[in-house]
Design a protein around this motif. Structure first.
Motif, PDB file in Angstrom:
ATOM      1  N   PHE A   1       3.648  -5.941  -6.959  1.00  0.00           N
ATOM      2  CA  PHE A   1       3.063  -5.348  -8.153  1.00  0.00           C
ATOM      3  C   PHE A   1       3.615  -3.944  -8.388  1.00  0.00           C
ATOM      4  O   PHE A   1       4.058  -3.277  -7.461  1.00  0.00           O
ATOM      5  CB  PHE A   1       1.541  -5.302  -8.027  1.00  0.00           C
ATOM      6  CG  PHE A   1       0.976  -6.657  -7.704  1.00  0.00           C
ATOM      7  CD1 PHE A   1       0.722  -7.570  -8.702  1.00  0.00           C
ATOM      8  CD2 PHE A   1       0.748  -7.035  -6.389  1.00  0.00           C
ATOM      9  CE1 PHE A   1       0.246  -8.839  -8.411  1.00  0.00           C
ATOM     10  CE2 PHE A   1       0.268  -8.295  -6.080  1.00  0.00           C
ATOM     11  CZ  PHE A   1       0.016  -9.200  -7.094  1.00  0.00           C
ATOM     12  N   ASP A   2       3.552  -3.506  -9.638  1.00  0.00           N
ATOM     13  CA  ASP A   2       4.045  -2.183 -10.000  1.00  0.00           C
ATOM     14  C   ASP A   2       2.969  -1.110  -9.867  1.00  0.00           C
ATOM     15  O   ASP A   2       3.287   0.074  -9.827  1.00  0.00           O
ATOM     16  CB  ASP A   2       4.587  -2.197 -11.427  1.00  0.00           C
ATOM     17  CG  ASP A   2       5.842  -3.060 -11.537  1.00  0.00           C
ATOM     18  OD1 ASP A   2       6.654  -3.031 -10.601  1.00  0.00           O
ATOM     19  OD2 ASP A   2       5.982  -3.761 -12.554  1.00  0.00           O
ATOM     20  N   SER A   3       1.692  -1.510  -9.825  1.00  0.00           N
ATOM     21  CA  SER A   3       0.620  -0.523  -9.694  1.00  0.00           C
ATOM     22  C   SER A   3      -0.324  -0.907  -8.565  1.00  0.00           C
ATOM     23  O   SER A   3      -0.470  -2.082  -8.221  1.00  0.00           O
ATOM     24  CB  SER A   3      -0.166  -0.386 -11.002  1.00  0.00           C
ATOM     25  OG  SER A   3      -1.033  -1.483 -11.176  1.00  0.00           O
ATOM     26  N   LEU A   4      -0.981   0.097  -8.016  1.00  0.00           N
ATOM     27  CA  LEU A   4      -1.943  -0.119  -6.940  1.00  0.00           C
ATOM     28  C   LEU A   4      -3.161  -0.885  -7.447  1.00  0.00           C
ATOM     29  O   LEU A   4      -3.739  -1.706  -6.732  1.00  0.00           O
ATOM     30  CB  LEU A   4      -2.356   1.229  -6.346  1.00  0.00           C
ATOM     31  CG  LEU A   4      -3.105   1.220  -5.028  1.00  0.00           C
ATOM     32  CD1 LEU A   4      -2.326   0.484  -3.950  1.00  0.00           C
ATOM     33  CD2 LEU A   4      -3.402   2.635  -4.580  1.00  0.00           C
ATOM     34  N   ASP A   5      -3.545  -0.643  -8.705  1.00  0.00           N
ATOM     35  CA  ASP A   5      -4.681  -1.357  -9.293  1.00  0.00           C
ATOM     36  C   ASP A   5      -4.404  -2.863  -9.379  1.00  0.00           C
ATOM     37  O   ASP A   5      -5.281  -3.677  -9.113  1.00  0.00           O
ATOM     38  CB  ASP A   5      -5.016  -0.809 -10.679  1.00  0.00           C
ATOM     39  CG  ASP A   5      -5.607   0.590 -10.614  1.00  0.00           C
ATOM     40  OD1 ASP A   5      -6.171   0.950  -9.562  1.00  0.00           O
ATOM     41  OD2 ASP A   5      -5.502   1.316 -11.619  1.00  0.00           O
ATOM     42  N   GLU A   6      -3.171  -3.233  -9.756  1.00  0.00           N
ATOM     43  CA  GLU A   6      -2.803  -4.657  -9.817  1.00  0.00           C
ATOM     44  C   GLU A   6      -2.856  -5.277  -8.427  1.00  0.00           C
ATOM     45  O   GLU A   6      -3.340  -6.405  -8.262  1.00  0.00           O
ATOM     46  CB  GLU A   6      -1.392  -4.822 -10.380  1.00  0.00           C
ATOM     47  CG  GLU A   6      -1.246  -4.510 -11.851  1.00  0.00           C
ATOM     48  CD  GLU A   6       0.205  -4.592 -12.295  1.00  0.00           C
ATOM     49  OE1 GLU A   6       0.456  -5.272 -13.311  1.00  0.00           O
ATOM     50  OE2 GLU A   6       1.084  -3.994 -11.634  1.00  0.00           O
ATOM     51  N   ALA A   7      -2.368  -4.552  -7.437  1.00  0.00           N
ATOM     52  CA  ALA A   7      -2.402  -5.060  -6.057  1.00  0.00           C
ATOM     53  C   ALA A   7      -3.838  -5.237  -5.591  1.00  0.00           C
ATOM     54  O   ALA A   7      -4.171  -6.228  -4.937  1.00  0.00           O
ATOM     55  CB  ALA A   7      -1.650  -4.106  -5.133  1.00  0.00           C
ATOM     56  N   GLN A   8      -4.713  -4.298  -5.959  1.00  0.00           N
ATOM     57  CA  GLN A   8      -6.120  -4.387  -5.587  1.00  0.00           C
ATOM     58  C   GLN A   8      -6.768  -5.628  -6.205  1.00  0.00           C
ATOM     59  O   GLN A   8      -7.489  -6.360  -5.527  1.00  0.00           O
ATOM     60  CB  GLN A   8      -6.860  -3.132  -6.036  1.00  0.00           C
ATOM     61  CG  GLN A   8      -8.356  -3.206  -5.823  1.00  0.00           C
ATOM     62  CD  GLN A   8      -9.139  -2.240  -6.677  1.00  0.00           C
ATOM     63  OE1 GLN A   8      -8.617  -1.690  -7.652  1.00  0.00           O
ATOM     64  NE2 GLN A   8     -10.383  -2.031  -6.330  1.00  0.00           N
TER      65      GLN A   8
END
Length: 169
Positions: free
Chosen positions: A135-142
């Motif tokens: 993922f490009d963002s930590l929020d997406e990974a979360q």
């Protein structure tokens, strides 16, 4: 003389019986020892999960709070695949780590059959991660981790701290 031997024998028997009766373990003693060992183990586990203070290390896995969720994050260096250079993203969610690439690739294949964009990636050292998603963002990974845990309860997370680990650049 015979009375004396009998008397010594009787005293010895009484002492032996008293000694054995006094040292007999009871259920209460076992319970106290078990509870004490359990409390020490739980305290050690709680301490291992607490955020550290003082000197911090940049390497290794650390626990971070993201949008109220506790996530494990690591800054391991991953090798780019020459055949697929864009395979790695800024945040890669690892669900297993192995010393043998065959194990990581087998786990990735099993996840791919379930519909995940999974692949095996080697660190600059001797370990292989099974990446379930990038993922490009930590929020997406979360969000991905939340969904992965919900769809795969009881997943083993081999070599990891009981939860997926985000490998960030």
């Amino acid at each position: 003389m015979n009375k004396r031997i009998t008397h010594i024998f009787a005293v010895t028997v009484l002492l032996a019986v008293g000694f054995l009766a006094g040292c007999k373990p009871t259920e209460n003693n076992y319970r106290q020892a078990y509870d004490a060992a359990k409390a020490r183990r739980e305290a050690a586990n709680a301490e291992a999960m607490m955020p550290t203070t003082g000197l911090l290390s940049d390497d290794g896995t650390s626990l971070k709070i993201v949008n109220g969720d506790s996530l494990f994050v690591s800054k391991d260096r991953l090798r780019r695949d020459s055949e697929q250079p864009d395979l790695l993203k800024t945040y890669n969610v690892a669900v297993g780590v192995y010393k043998m690439n065959t194990n990581a690739k087998a786990q990735a294949a099993a996840l791919s059959e379930k519909g995940y964009d999974a692949h095996a990636v080697q660190t600059t050292g001797d370990r292989w991660y099974t990446i379930a998603g990038g993922f490009d963002s930590l929020d997406e990974a979360q969000e991905f981790i939340k969904g992965f845990k919900k769809k795969n309860p009881g997943y083993p997370y081999i070599g990891l701290p009981g939860s997926p680990v985000i490998i960030g650049k």
